[in-house]
Design a protein around this motif. Structure first.
Motif, short mmCIF file in Angstrom:
data_model
loop_
_atom_site.label_atom_id
_atom_site.label_comp_id
_atom_site.label_asym_id
_atom_site.label_seq_id
_atom_site.Cartn_x
_atom_site.Cartn_y
_atom_site.Cartn_z
N MET A 1 0.85 -1.17 0.00
CA MET A 1 0.00 0.00 0.00
C MET A 1 0.89 1.23 0.00
N LYS A 2 0.75 2.02 -1.05
CA LYS A 2 1.62 3.20 -1.21
C LYS A 2 1.01 4.47 -0.65
N ASN A 127 -11.14 -1.75 -6.15
CA ASN A 127 -11.01 -2.84 -5.18
C ASN A 127 -10.17 -2.40 -3.97
N LYS A 128 -10.29 -1.13 -3.63
CA LYS A 128 -9.50 -0.54 -2.55
C LYS A 128 -10.30 -0.59 -1.25
N PRO A 129 -9.63 -0.80 -0.13
CA PRO A 129 -10.35 -0.87 1.14
C PRO A 129 -10.91 0.49 1.58
N CYS A 130 -12.10 0.43 2.17
CA CYS A 130 -12.75 1.59 2.75
C CYS A 130 -12.86 1.31 4.25
N SER A 131 -12.57 2.31 5.08
CA SER A 131 -12.52 2.02 6.51
C SER A 131 -12.88 3.22 7.36
N LEU A 176 -5.56 -2.49 6.63
CA LEU A 176 -5.60 -1.88 5.30
C LEU A 176 -4.52 -2.49 4.40
N ILE A 177 -3.34 -2.65 4.96
CA ILE A 177 -2.23 -3.23 4.20
C ILE A 177 -2.55 -4.65 3.75
#
Length: 190
Positions: A1-2, A127-131, A176-177
């Motif tokens: 994760m950048k 397809n990125k995490p949402c939190s 997240l990573i």
């Protein structure tokens, strides 16, 4: 994760934990070598997360609409500051630059920004995490509302797998990573 986009208040709220956790989040991003992408302001929790990340040696990218440069007081010491014309451009660029999204306590703008990227996740536009960083249980009423939408048949229960909720900064960043996106058909019934 950048890079992680953070949505949070341009105010500090009325509990010291909101500001403290914003600072901790920014600091931990820097320590993990993750770029902070955020709304570009120097005030409120937005300014706190950016300043903490910068102070810890991190990279910070701000994205602010021209109209809000004076209202939210654009941060002048960022690694990069993008000034865009509209809120739509702001959100699109933040989403493009980020590999994941986190909502910290904030108001209507914070919620609107988070719900847009969460909706895009549901529809498989990304397809990125949402939190949520659930500081002092700030998001509990909202999480109950999401459960209510499921109970009332307006949201597939499987969508709960598309967002993360944590109270601890380090746990959230690790999750997240390690996030793995699950594609869920919008029209699947419960």
């Amino acid at each position: 994760m950048k890079a992680i986009a953070v949505f949070c208040g341009s105010s500090v709220g009325n509990k010291p934990g909101y500001l403290q956790q914003a600072e901790r989040f920014g600091e931990r991003l820097a320590e993990k070598g993750i770029t902070l992408v955020y709304g570009g302001a120097q005030v409120g929790c937005m300014g706190a997360v950016a300043n903490a990340c910068l102070s810890a040696g991190g990279r910070v990218i701000g994205v602010i609409p021209e109209k809000l440069k004076r209202v939210e007081i654009a941060h002048q010491n960022l690694s990069e500051l993008h000034v865009v014309k509209t809120m739509h451009e702001r959100k699109a660029l933040m989403a493009e630059l980020a590999d994941g999204f986190v909502a910290l306590p904030g108001g209507a703008g914070t919620l609107e920004e988070w719900f847009e990227v969460f909706t895009w996740s549901q529809l498989d536009y990304h397809n990125k995490p949402c939190s949520f960083l659930n500081v002092d249980n700030f998001f509990d009423p909202l999480l109950r509302m999401l459960d209510h939408t499921i109970e009332q048949g307006f949201m597939n229960e499987a969508y709960k797998e598309l967002y993360l909720v944590e109270q601890e900064v380090d746990v959230l960043i690790d999750n997240l990573i390690n996030y793995e996106h699950k594609t869920i058909s919008k029209w699947t019934t419960n």
